[in-house]
Scaffold this motif. Structure first.
Motif, PDB file in Angstrom:
ATOM      1  N   GLY A  22     -55.256 -18.202  11.285  1.00  0.00           N
ATOM      2  CA  GLY A  22     -54.930 -19.442  10.599  1.00  0.00           C
ATOM      3  C   GLY A  22     -54.307 -19.296   9.227  1.00  0.00           C
ATOM      4  O   GLY A  22     -54.349 -20.244   8.440  1.00  0.00           O
ATOM      5  N   PHE A  23     -53.696 -18.162   8.913  1.00  0.00           N
ATOM      6  CA  PHE A  23     -52.989 -18.029   7.633  1.00  0.00           C
ATOM      7  C   PHE A  23     -51.803 -17.086   7.813  1.00  0.00           C
ATOM      8  O   PHE A  23     -51.695 -16.366   8.818  1.00  0.00           O
ATOM      9  N   TYR A  24     -50.905 -17.105   6.838  1.00  0.00           N
ATOM     10  CA  TYR A  24     -49.723 -16.252   6.876  1.00  0.00           C
ATOM     11  C   TYR A  24     -50.103 -14.846   6.391  1.00  0.00           C
ATOM     12  O   TYR A  24     -50.807 -14.699   5.391  1.00  0.00           O
ATOM     13  N   SER A  25     -49.606 -13.845   7.101  1.00  0.00           N
ATOM     14  CA  SER A  25     -50.013 -12.489   6.753  1.00  0.00           C
ATOM     15  C   SER A  25     -49.000 -11.465   7.241  1.00  0.00           C
ATOM     16  O   SER A  25     -48.132 -11.761   8.078  1.00  0.00           O
ATOM     17  N   VAL A  26     -49.119 -10.262   6.692  1.00  0.00           N
ATOM     18  CA  VAL A  26     -48.483  -9.064   7.248  1.00  0.00           C
ATOM     19  C   VAL A  26     -49.601  -8.106   7.622  1.00  0.00           C
ATOM     20  O   VAL A  26     -50.725  -8.200   7.109  1.00  0.00           O
ATOM     21  N   ALA A  72     -55.573  -4.435   9.190  1.00  0.00           N
ATOM     22  CA  ALA A  72     -56.021  -5.556   8.366  1.00  0.00           C
ATOM     23  C   ALA A  72     -54.861  -6.522   8.176  1.00  0.00           C
ATOM     24  O   ALA A  72     -53.692  -6.104   8.080  1.00  0.00           O
ATOM     25  N   HIS A  73     -55.186  -7.811   8.113  1.00  0.00           N
ATOM     26  CA  HIS A  73     -54.191  -8.839   7.820  1.00  0.00           C
ATOM     27  C   HIS A  73     -54.216  -9.112   6.315  1.00  0.00           C
ATOM     28  O   HIS A  73     -55.260  -9.459   5.755  1.00  0.00           O
ATOM     29  N   ILE A  74     -53.068  -8.939   5.659  1.00  0.00           N
ATOM     30  CA  ILE A  74     -52.940  -9.175   4.225  1.00  0.00           C
ATOM     31  C   ILE A  74     -52.280 -10.534   4.026  1.00  0.00           C
ATOM     32  O   ILE A  74     -51.133 -10.746   4.442  1.00  0.00           O
ATOM     33  N   GLY A  75     -53.005 -11.477   3.420  1.00  0.00           N
ATOM     34  CA  GLY A  75     -52.490 -12.824   3.234  1.00  0.00           C
ATOM     35  C   GLY A  75     -51.303 -12.882   2.293  1.00  0.00           C
ATOM     36  O   GLY A  75     -51.276 -12.219   1.258  1.00  0.00           O
ATOM     37  N   ILE A  76     -50.311 -13.690   2.646  1.00  0.00           N
ATOM     38  CA  ILE A  76     -49.098 -13.841   1.840  1.00  0.00           C
ATOM     39  C   ILE A  76     -48.715 -15.311   1.796  1.00  0.00           C
ATOM     40  O   ILE A  76     -49.239 -16.146   2.534  1.00  0.00           O
ATOM     41  N   LEU A  77     -47.778 -15.633   0.902  1.00  0.00           N
ATOM     42  CA  LEU A  77     -47.160 -16.946   0.906  1.00  0.00           C
ATOM     43  C   LEU A  77     -46.234 -17.075   2.116  1.00  0.00           C
ATOM     44  O   LEU A  77     -45.658 -16.085   2.568  1.00  0.00           O
ATOM     45  N   ALA A  78     -46.101 -18.279   2.624  1.00  0.00           N
ATOM     46  CA  ALA A  78     -45.210 -18.480   3.766  1.00  0.00           C
ATOM     47  C   ALA A  78     -43.783 -18.109   3.383  1.00  0.00           C
ATOM     48  O   ALA A  78     -43.225 -18.666   2.429  1.00  0.00           O
ATOM     49  N   PRO A  79     -43.161 -17.155   4.063  1.00  0.00           N
ATOM     50  CA  PRO A  79     -41.782 -16.773   3.718  1.00  0.00           C
ATOM     51  C   PRO A  79     -40.796 -17.861   4.101  1.00  0.00           C
ATOM     52  O   PRO A  79     -41.070 -18.714   4.948  1.00  0.00           O
ATOM     53  N   ASN A  80     -39.637 -17.828   3.481  1.00  0.00           N
ATOM     54  CA  ASN A  80     -38.603 -18.829   3.761  1.00  0.00           C
ATOM     55  C   ASN A  80     -37.966 -18.621   5.134  1.00  0.00           C
ATOM     56  O   ASN A  80     -37.578 -19.579   5.800  1.00  0.00           O
ATOM     57  N   GLU A  81     -37.851 -17.372   5.541  1.00  0.00           N
ATOM     58  CA  GLU A  81     -37.219 -17.063   6.826  1.00  0.00           C
ATOM     59  C   GLU A  81     -38.285 -16.804   7.887  1.00  0.00           C
ATOM     60  O   GLU A  81     -39.180 -15.989   7.695  1.00  0.00           O
ATOM     61  N   ARG A  82     -38.208 -17.497   8.992  1.00  0.00           N
ATOM     62  CA  ARG A  82     -39.092 -17.352  10.149  1.00  0.00           C
ATOM     63  C   ARG A  82     -40.572 -17.338   9.761  1.00  0.00           C
ATOM     64  O   ARG A  82     -41.301 -16.381  10.046  1.00  0.00           O
ATOM     65  N   PRO A  83     -41.044 -18.366   9.088  1.00  0.00           N
ATOM     66  CA  PRO A  83     -42.452 -18.378   8.670  1.00  0.00           C
ATOM     67  C   PRO A  83     -43.423 -18.370   9.843  1.00  0.00           C
ATOM     68  O   PRO A  83     -44.541 -17.847   9.713  1.00  0.00           O
ATOM     69  N   ALA A  84     -43.029 -18.924  10.993  1.00  0.00           N
ATOM     70  CA  ALA A  84     -43.936 -18.970  12.139  1.00  0.00           C
ATOM     71  C   ALA A  84     -44.316 -17.576  12.626  1.00  0.00           C
ATOM     72  O   ALA A  84     -45.406 -17.379  13.181  1.00  0.00           O
ATOM     73  N   ASP A  85     -43.434 -16.590  12.412  1.00  0.00           N
ATOM     74  CA  ASP A  85     -43.737 -15.230  12.851  1.00  0.00           C
ATOM     75  C   ASP A  85     -44.891 -14.623  12.060  1.00  0.00           C
ATOM     76  O   ASP A  85     -45.531 -13.672  12.542  1.00  0.00           O
ATOM     77  N   TRP A  87     -45.500  -5.481   9.373  1.00  0.00           N
ATOM     78  CA  TRP A  87     -45.197  -6.255  10.571  1.00  0.00           C
ATOM     79  C   TRP A  87     -45.773  -7.661  10.443  1.00  0.00           C
ATOM     80  O   TRP A  87     -46.844  -7.853   9.878  1.00  0.00           O
ATOM     81  N   PRO A  88     -45.080  -8.689  10.967  1.00  0.00           N
ATOM     82  CA  PRO A  88     -45.570 -10.071  10.849  1.00  0.00           C
ATOM     83  C   PRO A  88     -46.938 -10.244  11.485  1.00  0.00           C
ATOM     84  O   PRO A  88     -47.263  -9.633  12.502  1.00  0.00           O
ATOM     85  N   GLY A  89     -47.758 -11.113  10.873  1.00  0.00           N
ATOM     86  CA  GLY A  89     -49.131 -11.294  11.314  1.00  0.00           C
ATOM     87  C   GLY A  89     -49.288 -11.873  12.703  1.00  0.00           C
ATOM     88  O   GLY A  89     -50.369 -11.770  13.287  1.00  0.00           O
ATOM     89  N   LYS A  90     -48.258 -12.469  13.262  1.00  0.00           N
ATOM     90  CA  LYS A  90     -48.370 -13.066  14.595  1.00  0.00           C
ATOM     91  C   LYS A  90     -48.435 -12.012  15.689  1.00  0.00           C
ATOM     92  O   LYS A  90     -48.951 -12.264  16.790  1.00  0.00           O
ATOM     93  N   LEU A  91     -47.935 -10.805  15.418  1.00  0.00           N
ATOM     94  CA  LEU A  91     -47.892  -9.767  16.438  1.00  0.00           C
ATOM     95  C   LEU A  91     -49.290  -9.241  16.735  1.00  0.00           C
ATOM     96  O   LEU A  91     -50.170  -9.220  15.877  1.00  0.00           O
ATOM     97  N   SER A  92     -49.481  -8.789  17.963  1.00  0.00           N
ATOM     98  CA  SER A  92     -50.765  -8.210  18.353  1.00  0.00           C
ATOM     99  C   SER A  92     -50.892  -6.797  17.797  1.00  0.00           C
ATOM    100  O   SER A  92     -49.904  -6.147  17.434  1.00  0.00           O
ATOM    101  N   ASP A  93     -52.142  -6.324  17.761  1.00  0.00           N
ATOM    102  CA  ASP A  93     -52.387  -4.974  17.250  1.00  0.00           C
ATOM    103  C   ASP A  93     -51.708  -3.928  18.118  1.00  0.00           C
ATOM    104  O   ASP A  93     -51.166  -2.936  17.616  1.00  0.00           O
TER     105      ASP A  93
END
Length: 415
Positions: free
Chosen positions: A230-234, A211-224, A253-259
């Protein structure tokens, strides 16, 4: 002239006469010395008395100062709401708002008390353990802001943040090893039988999902952390048993990574590949010895200990469709577990606004509390995830369970 012995005798007689005369008639010098000695003794006593009075005055001043400071830095807030809840709410109200009955809540407090009890100090009284735990549970269950929580529980906003973090950390550190752990051989046998009885799928030791857990955009490497949805997640990866309880989780793990990437970097994958995940429990189907495996969807790789469905296209035969149908049914267990997890703890369903450094602790605490509630038979008002299989995925009529087991054995041998 007097000789030397006579001189000494006369000197001794003169000295003796002086001493006798000084005792009867003290000289001014000796009188002065005696007066000075008595004055010094009086001054010493007076000094001791002044010192004792200063200590008493200092203690009183410290008490007055602490009381004054408390009235200055501690804003007086009303805790009437929490007192009303603790005294008068019914089990239904507790379960509806805190996701557990009061008896279960008290059991949780008993577990955490040795790790959350604080000593009373001169400056302020500690927040009771029950109030600390209730504050954290309310935060996890509702995801309301700490400004609102501080008004409800009658404490400062910064104190509320600290308490919520402390309680979540205590839950993870003290309860996670007890409530989320790899099952023993006997427990795996019960899980295997549970999947066979409920879903007709043999040799299944669990179902994996994420599951993707929505978070606020982190200050470090937000793109990851910006995922494909379409949202920021871990990412939370979990394996559940037939009772909807997690026995393995991987968080953060950052939400951009694949399962598949998250799975490949998990300890679950390492143990599975090394043969240390499951006990040696096999069963023969179609002449093949089938080991225990977990079930996943097409995002995961096909492994001897991880079963995934066949890709469905025009070449998919009826036996493979039947196999896919049984995999989908059994995997509903994982979907239901994640659904109940998020329904209980709304901070996972909505965007979690806590600091990125604390997000892993919050998610892990929610998983521990999910297992704790399931173990204590706490109801969940969520609507269970229903099986969603389209007509193409349904098995044709007349396909037997034996065909499913044969397909399972072929799947094992091909992996």
């Amino acid at each position: 002239m007097e000789n030397e012995p006579q001189k000494k005798a006369h000197a001794l007689l003169a000295l003796l006469g002086f001493l006798i005369n000084s005792q009867n008639n003290p000289s001014p010098m000796s009188t002065f010395i005696d007066c000075a000695r008595r004055r010094r003794a009086v001054n010493r006593v007076a000094h001791q008395q002044r010192f004792l009075r200063s200590l008493h005055h200092s203690a009183m001043s410290l008490h007055i100062f602490s009381f004054f400071c408390r009235t200055v830095w501690v804003r007086q807030r009303s805790g009437a709401w929490w007192e009303q809840v603790n005294a008068n709410w019914t089990d239904y109200e507790w379960q509806l708002n805190f996701k557990m009955r009061k008896t279960t809540f008290q059991q949780l407090c008993d577990i955490l008390t040795p790790h959350l009890q604080r000593q009373m100090t001169t400056f302020r009284n500690p927040v009771p353990v029950e109030q600390r735990v209730a504050l954290c549970i309310w935060r996890l269950a509702t995801n309301v802001g700490f400004q609102t929580i501080s008004h409800l529980f009658g404490i400062g906003q910064s104190t509320a943040v600290t308490i919520a973090n402390d309680v979540a950390s205590a839950i993870v550190n003290k309860m996670l090893p007890l409530y989320i752990q790899t099952p023993s051989e006997e427990e795996f046998k019960l899980i295997i039988q549970g999947f066979r009885d409920k879903w007709g799928f043999p040799q299944c030791g669990g179902a994996i999902d994420r599951a993707h857990i929505g978070i606020l955009a982190p200050n470090e490497r937000p793109a990851d952390y910006y995922n494909s949805k379409g949202f920021y997640s871990v990412i939370l990866q979990g394996v559940v048993d037939h009772r909807l309880r997690f026995w393995d989780i991987n968080v953060g793990w950052p939400g951009k990574l694949s399962d598949a990437t998250v799975f490949g970097n998990s300890s679950l994958y390492e143990r599975g590949q090394s043969g240390m995940l499951f006990p040696h429990i096999t069963e023969r189907f179609g002449g093949e010895s089938v080991p225990v495996a977990i079930l996943g969807d097409g995002a995961y790789p096909l492994l001897p200990w991880l079963m995934t469905p066949y890709p469905e296209n025009q070449h998919t035969n009826p036996a493979q469709l039947t196999f896919n149908n049984h995999v989908s049914k059994a995997r509903i267990t994982a979907k239901r577990a994640f659904g109940r997890l998020k329904e209980r703890w709304q901070c996972l369903m909505k965007r979690c606004d806590c600091n990125i450094n604390n997000i892993n602790t919050v998610i892990s605490a929610c998983c521990v509390l999910h297992n704790f509630c399931e173990e204590n038979s706490e109801d969940c008002d969520c609507t269970d995830v229903q099986e969603d299989i389209n007509d193409r995925g349904k098995a044709p009529s007349g396909t037997s369970t034996e065909t499913v087991l044969l397909t399972l054995s072929l799947n094992i041998s091909n992996s």
